[in-house]
Design an enzyme around this catalytic site. Sequence first.
Site, PDB file in Angstrom:
ATOM      1  N   LYS A  80      36.746  32.999  49.522  1.00 59.00           N
ATOM      2  CA  LYS A  80      38.152  33.334  49.986  1.00 59.00           C
ATOM      3  C   LYS A  80      38.251  34.798  49.825  1.00 59.00           C
ATOM      4  O   LYS A  80      37.816  35.447  49.023  1.00 59.00           O
ATOM      5  CB  LYS A  80      39.121  32.628  49.036  1.00 59.00           C
ATOM      6  CG  LYS A  80      40.687  32.831  49.537  1.00 59.00           C
ATOM      7  CD  LYS A  80      41.607  31.869  48.665  1.00 59.00           C
ATOM      8  CE  LYS A  80      42.953  32.075  48.848  1.00 59.00           C
ATOM      9  NZ  LYS A  80      43.896  31.081  48.038  1.00 59.00           N
ATOM     10  N   SER A 155      47.082  28.357  50.493  1.00 65.31           N
ATOM     11  CA  SER A 155      46.670  29.370  51.162  1.00 65.31           C
ATOM     12  C   SER A 155      45.344  29.754  51.312  1.00 65.31           C
ATOM     13  O   SER A 155      44.946  30.361  52.219  1.00 65.31           O
ATOM     14  CB  SER A 155      47.102  30.640  50.280  1.00 65.31           C
ATOM     15  OG  SER A 155      46.193  30.338  48.856  1.00 65.31           O
ATOM     16  N   SER A 179      47.072  25.721  46.543  1.00 63.60           N
ATOM     17  CA  SER A 179      46.311  26.535  47.635  1.00 63.60           C
ATOM     18  C   SER A 179      44.708  26.038  47.820  1.00 63.60           C
ATOM     19  O   SER A 179      44.222  26.422  48.946  1.00 63.60           O
ATOM     20  CB  SER A 179      46.450  27.953  47.353  1.00 63.60           C
ATOM     21  OG  SER A 179      47.423  28.555  47.512  1.00 63.60           O
TER      22      SER A 179
END
Lengths: 492, 487
Positions: A80, A155, A179
């Site tokens: 990420k 996210s 997330s």
Amino acid sequence: MRPSPARTASALADAVRSGSTTAAAVVEESLAAIAHGDGEVHAFVTVLADDARRQAAEVDRRVAAGEDPGPLAGVPVAVKDNLCTRGAPTTCGSRILEGWHPPYDATVVARLRQAGAVVVGKSNMDEFAMGSSTETSAFGPTRNPWDTSRVPGGSSGGSAAAVAAGFVPLALGSDTGGSIRQPAALCGVVGLKPTYGAVSRYGLVAFASSLDQVGPFATSVVDAALLFDVIGGHDPLDSTSLDRLPPRMASVVGDGVDGLSVGVLTEHLDGAAPDVVRRVHEAAEACAAAGASVEEVSVPEVRYGLSAYYLIAPAEASSNLARYDGVRFGLRVAADDVVAMNTATRTAGFGAEVKRRIMLGTYALSAGYVDAYYNQALRVRTLIAEAFATTYRRFDLLLGPTSPTTAFALGAKLEDPLAMYLSDVCTIPSNLAGHPAISVPFGTGDDGLPVGVQLMAPALAENTLLRAAAVVEAAAALVDGDGNAVGVEEQR
Amino acid sequence: MSGVPGHDGWELVVGLEVHCELKTATKLFCGCPNSFGDEPNTNVCPVCLGLPGSLPVLNQRAVELAMAIGTALHCDIRPSTFHRKNYFYPDMPKDYQISQYDEPINADGWLELPDGARVGIVRAHLEEDTGKTTHAGASGRIHGADYSLVDYNRSGVPLVEIVSAPDLRSPAQARSYAAELRAILVATGASDGKMEEGSMRVDANVSVRRAGSSELGTRCEIKNLNSLRSLAHAVEHEAQRQVEVLESGGVVRQETRHWDEDRGATVTLRSKEEAEDYRYFLEPDLVPVVPDDGWRSAVAEALPPMPAARRRKLGALFGDEPVEPGGARSDQVATVVDLGLDELVEAAVAEGVPAALALARTANEAATDADAARRLPLVSYVALLRMEATGELTATQVKTVLADLLRDGGGDPAELARERGFEALSSEAVAAMVADAIAAHPDEWGRYRSGEDKLTGFFTGAVMKASRGQADGKAVAAELARRRAEP
């Protein structure tokens, strides 16, 4: 349409370690899949092809030299874009960090490299992890590989999509209010949010420090456990890092749930879509069939989780994001004096959702309001933690939906923040309590899109969580979207 | 002496906030060297630059030094937490400062001034320092600067902020408090106390009230006090300014004021209305510091004697003669303690050197190079002072030999005296020289014997001349007196 996932990380690492394939070949396969499919999915902000080839060559050199190449030898991993990678862009999905190359690796990234994993790219995310759809990224949305008109969740939508699309078998995400788990559910992959402190936050760009936790995405529970074993454990660079984690989760995954007690959390069924609720009940039945005692349980305090979260997380974010002031790194918009420069930089660099949360958080901490908002939210957080503690005296695990719905359409909630915030209603309580939770794919909804069920456990009970997750996973392999039995091999 | 100088009927109320940089090897939350004067931006890392993703880890040595300060100031040492103090400034990399807020590590202590008065200590808490900004341009301040340069070497250096109660009542007392606090900080080993390098920084909260009133007036905080002298001046000027405002019917506004050394006045920096809302909240990246009894007692046991106790110990060397506060001897004692030269005095007195002589040589001569004096072998120093006490060397000769000792870092004082040609004159030699002088000047001797005391100087001078200055004046006078008393 059901995408085809990559081979499991365990299988790939075994093949590389035994010499039946090379890390170079595995990585080329991953890079080719990305080159072929990511134009449509947009799971990656940056693909690190050259770096990845160098890392793969080093793994192959270690294998050839008879050295231990590590438990994840040659396994491609998506990271990420809020985890620092030395010398490689780390944007947090924000213009304000465009062009910034951290001078250091996050602890989890260093541990990945140590374990022989190959970082193939930085995955897309909602800006500063603020969002539930990966639509607030400054670099454009990620699309759900099952249906590219749908969001992948967020996210960590890029990481979830990269695994679901078969670009990589493993990915790292971060979970502040869901997330990891919510995009895992929406993309039909496994996503684990570990106990707060189980995985180092050093090098994770902070959103809400008391809630943030790094965790794995994988196509199977055992792979998730394997990655968790690599990234977890004490880190002297993170003061909130714990040092009493049981080692080698991957080895206990198959231990079953015989004799465990599982509570189905009714508050989380209340607002969920009927097809999602049906899958939760099926998962509960699977646990019962495997020898667990299952009953419904109400924990009314969790209803206040969302409200408390949307005060605590923005409050911490308002402080964590102050450093993006144009002085030392990232974007700088020139102006006549330093205050004007700070203002112009932040006005240009941050997107609407980030600004909204900075303002919410600043307000919640302001003199005259802090007691009514931030401090009140802290009291609610304590109440929720205490309610969980009471509940966990009767139950080993709690079960419910990860997300109230399957993947929604791009644009459906972007203009309605409250509707967007509600998609995290089931995942937030675990962050507030600091407890581990996992999302496991369990068939599909009426729309043919994946449903995730969430298992929750008390702090440091990852082993129990992963055992139950494996039971649910095995049961899920026997159903498809229409409730018909399908074989494991077919799903792979 | 209390009150506002030049204004009868008013009382001055002062509390001081002192920031002390801790003398740790590394910074408060990272492993970067804590060192002053290095090339700018060389002692930096992701943590003290506030780079995204970095996290603080508390320096245990800094906690120990803070506890040592708290112990020396008779504070309660408590479980404590860190907060974030949020405000934007270019030399503060995270745009918040990690500081202790409502749960400081030290609280509720006191400091005893040399005059015996006790000043309350409200708290002494840990926090991180900011970087250092240099504003280029005519003004030298941020307004009107062409550009600014920031050095982050100081960013994250550990500080202890020591907040006194508003117990100080005069500029001299404020100065005395700051001087005593500095001595304590140096004695604990926590700080070098160098105000000129900014390792000790003093802000003063000043208010005035009518004499006899028990209510506190509106206070102003005075910044930029770079020496003890400017502290005393600034407090005096600010008190006078406030009295003049009040006497002319005005009101004192609560504000922060800047001491302008050149103009000898304080000027407004910012008023309370412009004050920042710091939005304090618990720092989620750190855990509470909970010193247990074992740690607390280990710190207390490791603490050397504090200045007040050391002054009392030196004073006791004078036996029944009290060391009067404010007197010359009291100043000498304070100098010796400030410079850490107590051992020299104590060792000399233990070997029979009179306390007054040991104190004077240490406070006046050894103090000129205190660093060398602290390294001097006690045996050399004591031997030299004994030669003065017995009259083997004159005071002038002793000062010369002491300078040699300090330069060489030690040595045999008798040897050095011989090299200098300071032949030690035995009492027989002195007696012989006195006898020669008497024989050469029979008339003067007769007048001296019949009571003309001023001729002591004549004979002493004659002996000195004959000995080329090597005779001890006191020994000569004693021999003259002995001879006169002979029948």
